[in-house]
Design an enzyme around this catalytic site. Structure first.
Site, PDB file in Angstrom:
ATOM      1  N   GLU A 355      43.516  39.465  -7.613  1.00 36.96           N
ATOM      2  CA  GLU A 355      44.715  38.681  -7.311  1.00 36.96           C
ATOM      3  C   GLU A 355      44.384  37.549  -6.342  1.00 36.96           C
ATOM      4  OE1 GLU A 355      48.941  40.459  -7.401  1.00 36.96           O
ATOM      5  OE2 GLU A 355      48.542  40.236  -5.265  1.00 36.96           O
ATOM      6  N   HIS A 386      29.398  60.346 -15.988  1.00 33.24           N
ATOM      7  CA  HIS A 386      29.638  60.990 -17.287  1.00 33.24           C
ATOM      8  C   HIS A 386      30.638  60.193 -18.116  1.00 33.24           C
ATOM      9  CE1 HIS A 386      27.387  64.643 -16.194  1.00 33.24           C
ATOM     10  NE2 HIS A 386      27.768  64.322 -14.974  1.00 33.24           N
ATOM     11  N   LYS A 514      57.160  37.577 -14.761  1.00 31.52           N
ATOM     12  CA  LYS A 514      58.429  38.008 -14.153  1.00 31.52           C
ATOM     13  C   LYS A 514      59.586  37.142 -14.640  1.00 31.52           C
ATOM     14  CE  LYS A 514      57.252  38.091  -9.677  1.00 31.52           C
ATOM     15  NZ  LYS A 514      57.262  38.394  -8.241  1.00 31.52           N
TER      16      LYS A 514
END
Length: 549
Positions: A355, A386, A514
Site C-alpha cells: 500500500e 511444505h 470504494k
C-alpha cells in the site's frame, strides 16, 4: 524532500554497469573468495538483533554503489524531513510522524510550529487509565460483571497491526480474550459474536472518521446484537469505546466521548498501531509492555536517523531490495518468520509495503518507467517449506527472502525449537549453495547405486542455489525487540520510496473500488436486471440477483 528520478542519476548508470559484471557471479563464489564474508556483511542492533545479509549477490562494491544512489537521491535529507515534521505526504498535505507516537525521549516534534508531544502523551495517559480499569475488573458491564472479552472492529491499519502484535506477543497477554473483526462479510462478525457474552464484552470501534463502510457496518451489527440482550441504549456506553476523531458521530452512536481515543492526520493507517489504534494491544499485554513496544521502535528510529548509511540496517535492507527489484528484475519478496506467534507478520507488511510503494506515478506526477514496490508475501516456517519453498528452490523466478527467528523460544518443549532453528539455518544454506550434479551422483554411489542407471532422475535432484536471503536472528521476541523489528521494516519501506521517487504515505489506489461499490450497492436492493455497466459487470450482477432470488 527532493524529487529525483533515480534512473537519471550517475549512480544508477554505474549500478547498471556493475550489474552486468555481477549477474553471473554466484553466492558460492563470493564465499569461496572471502572466508571473512559473514563478519563483513552482517550487523547487530544492540544485543537484540543480528542481521546477516552475507547470503546475497552483492560485494562491497555493490553496496558502495547502492549507497551512492541513496546519496544522489538525498536520502539523508528525506529522513530529516520526516523526523522534523515536514509535510512529506504532499498529495494529502500531511506530515508523517508515526515516529512521534513512540518518541520516548519527549524531544519536541513540531507540526505547523506546534509541539505534538503533549497531545501524544495525553492520549497515552488516557489509554493507560482506561486499560487499567478494564484489566483490573474495576470497569463493570451493564449487569455489574467485569469485562472478559475485547472485540476490535476495524479494517486495514486499524486491524492488521493490532492483530499481528497481539498474536506475536501472546506470551505476554493477560486474562482478557481478544477478538478482531474486519471483513464486511457478515460471517466475520457473526462468528465472533457466537464466542462472546454481551454482559462481559467490550467493543473497540476503530475508525478515524467513524464513517468507514466496513467498520461501521460491523459496529452497528455489534450494537444491535448487544441491545437485543441489554435493552436500554444507555448501556452502550459501558460496552463500546471509539478510536476516532469524530466526536459528533461517536456520541450519536451512544459512546461516551470520554471513551473516545483520538489520533491525528499525521498518523497513516498502516503506521497507526503505535497510536490509540493500539488500544487493543494495551488491553491484551498491559500498558507497561505497550511502552516497551514503543521503546523498541524508538530505539530503531534513533538508529535510522543517526547511524551512517553504511551501517544503517533499514537502509542496507532497502538498498539490497532495490538491487533485486530494479536490476535483477525480481518481482516479489518473501517474509518467512520461524515463530508461530509471528504468523501475521508477513500479512502486516504485505499491506505496509504494497500500500505504501505500490505506485506508478512519481513525486513529479509522471508515470514511471522503472519498477516500484515489490509483491510481499510469506508464511511461518516450517509450514512454508511444505508449501511454496519448492518454487523458491527450483523454480524459474528469483524470490529474495527474509528469514526471521528468535534464538530463545517462549515454549521450550522437548527439542522443538532446535528442530525449528535447524530448518531456519538449513534453508538459507540450501538456497545459497544448492546441490550440484556431482554431489547427487556421489550420494547414489554412497548408497551403492550406479548413477548412470539413474541418469533420468539426477537432474531433478540438482539445486542451482544462488537464491538470495537475509537472516534476522532475534535474541527473543519481546515487546521491545518486536517494536524494533517493525520499525526496521517501516524505515526500509520509507527508504525505498524515497529512492524510487514515489509518495509512500498516501493510498489513492483504494479509492476507485470504494466509489464504484457505493454506486453499485443501490442497484443490488431490488430484483431488476442491470444494464448500466460493461457486459461483464452486468452479467455478474444479474446472475447474482437470479441466484439469490
Amino acid at each position: 524532500m527532493k524529487n529525483i528520478n533515480p534512473t537519471q542519476t550517475a549512480a544508477w548508470q554505474a549500478l547498471q554497469k556493475h550489474f552486468d559484471e555481477m549477474k553471473d557471479v554466484t553466492i558460492a563464489d563470493l564465499f569461496a573468495k572471502d572466508g571473512d564474508r559473514f563478519s563483513k556483511f552482517s550487523a547487530t542492533f544492540g544485543d537484540q538483533m543480528l542481521v546477516d545479509y552475507s547470503k546475497n549477490r552483492i560485494t562491497e562494491e555493490t553496496l558502495a554503489k547502492l549507497q551512492d544512489l541513496a546519496k544522489e537521491c538525498d536520502l539523508a535529507g528525506a529522513i530529516k524531513s520526516m523526523f522534523s515534521g515536514e509535510k512529506i505526504n504532499r498529495t494529502e498535505n500531511r506530515a508523517v510522524l508515526h515516529v512521534a507516537l513512540r518518541n520516548r525521549s519527549n524531544t519536541p516534534i513540531l507540526v505547523d510550529g506546534k509541539d505534538v508531544m503533549p497531545e501524544v502523551n495525553a492520549v497515552l495517559e488516557k489509554m493507560k487509565t482506561f486499560s487499567e480499569a478494564i484489566i483490573s475488573g474495576e470497569w463493570k458491564g451493564y449487569t455489574g460483571k467485569a469485562i472478559t472479552d475485547v472485540v476490535n472492529i476495524g479494517i486495514g491499519g486499524s486491524d492488521l497491526g493490532p492483530y499481528m502484535v497481539t498474536e506475536a506477543l501472546r506470551p505476554y497477554k493477560n486474562h482478557l480474550n481478544m477478538h478482531f473483526v474486519s471483513n464486511v462479510d457478515g460471517t466475520h462478525i457473526a462468528e465472533v459474536l457466537k464466542k462472546v457474552n454481551p454482559e462481559t464484552t467490550l467493543f473497540l470501534v476503530a475508525s478515524k472518521t467513524f464513517t468507514t463502510q466496513e467498520t461501521m457496518t460491523n459496529a452497528h451489527s455489534a450494537r444491535d446484537w448487544f441491545l437485543k440482550a441489554a435493552g436500554d441504549e444507555k448501556h452502550v456506553a459501558k460496552h463500546f469505546a471509539a478510536l476516532s476523531t469524530n466526536a459528533k458521530a461517536v456520541g450519536e452512536f451512544g459512546i461516551d466521548t470520554a471513551n473516545m481515543f483520538e489520533f491525528w492526520d499525521w498518523v497513516g493507517g498502516r503506521y497507526s498501531l503505535w497510536s490509540a489504534i493500539g488500544l487493543s494491544i494495551v488491553l491484551s499485554i498491559g500498558f507497561d509492555n505497550f511502552v516497551e513496544l514503543l521503546s523498541g521502535a524508538h530505539a530503531m528510529d534513533k538508529h535510522f536517523s543517526t547511524t551512517p548509511a553504511e551501517k544503517n540496517l533499514p537502509v542496507l535492507l532497502a538498498l539490497i531490495g532495490i538491487w533485486y527489484n530494479n536490476f535483477f528484475g525480481a518481482e516479489t519478496e518473501a517474509i518467512l518468520p520461524y515463530d508461530q506467534y509471528m504468523h501475521r507478520f508477513a500479512a502486516y507488511f504485505q499491506q505496509g509495503n504494497m500500500e505504501s510503494n505500490g505506485k506508478y506515478v512519481d513525486r513529479n506526477g509522471n508515470v514511471v518507467d522503472y519498477q516500484t514496490g515489490p509483491i510481499i508475501w510469506g508464511e511461518p516456517g516450517t509450514n512454508g517449506q511444505h508449501a511454496f519453498y519448492q518454487l523458491i528452490h527450483q523454480g524459474t523466478k528469483m524470490v529474495p527472502c527474509d528469514f526471521i527467528a528468535p534464538a530463545i523460544t517462549h515454549n521450550p518443549l522437548s527439542d522443538h525449537h532446535q528442530k525449528l532453528l535447524s530448518n531456519f539455518f538449513a534453508q538459507t544454506e540450501a538456497l545459497a549453495f544448492g546441490k550440484s550434479r556431482e554431489v547427487v551422483e556421489q550420494e547414489y554411489r554412497d548408497q551403492g547405486k550406479d548413477p548412470a542407471t539413474l541418469d533420468y532422475v539426477v537432474p531433478f535432484k540438482v539445486f542451482e542455489g544462488n537464491r538470495p536471503t537475509n537472516s534476522i536472528l532475534l535474541r527473543e521476541i519481546t515487546p521491545f525487540s518486536l517494536g524494533a523489528l517493525i520499525a526496521l521494516y517501516e524505515h526500509k519501506i520509507f527508504t525505498q520510496g524515497v529512492i524510487l521517487n514515489i509518495f509512500t504515505f498516501d493510498q489513492w489506489g483504494v479509492e476507485l473500488g470504494k466509489q464504484l461499490a457505493n454506486r453499485i450497492l443501490p442497484e443490488l436492493k431490488d430484483g431488476k436486471e442491470i444494464s448500466s455497466h460493461d457486459s461483464s459487470t452486468n452479467g455478474l450482477i444479474n446472475r447474482y440477483k437470479a441466484w439469490r432470488g
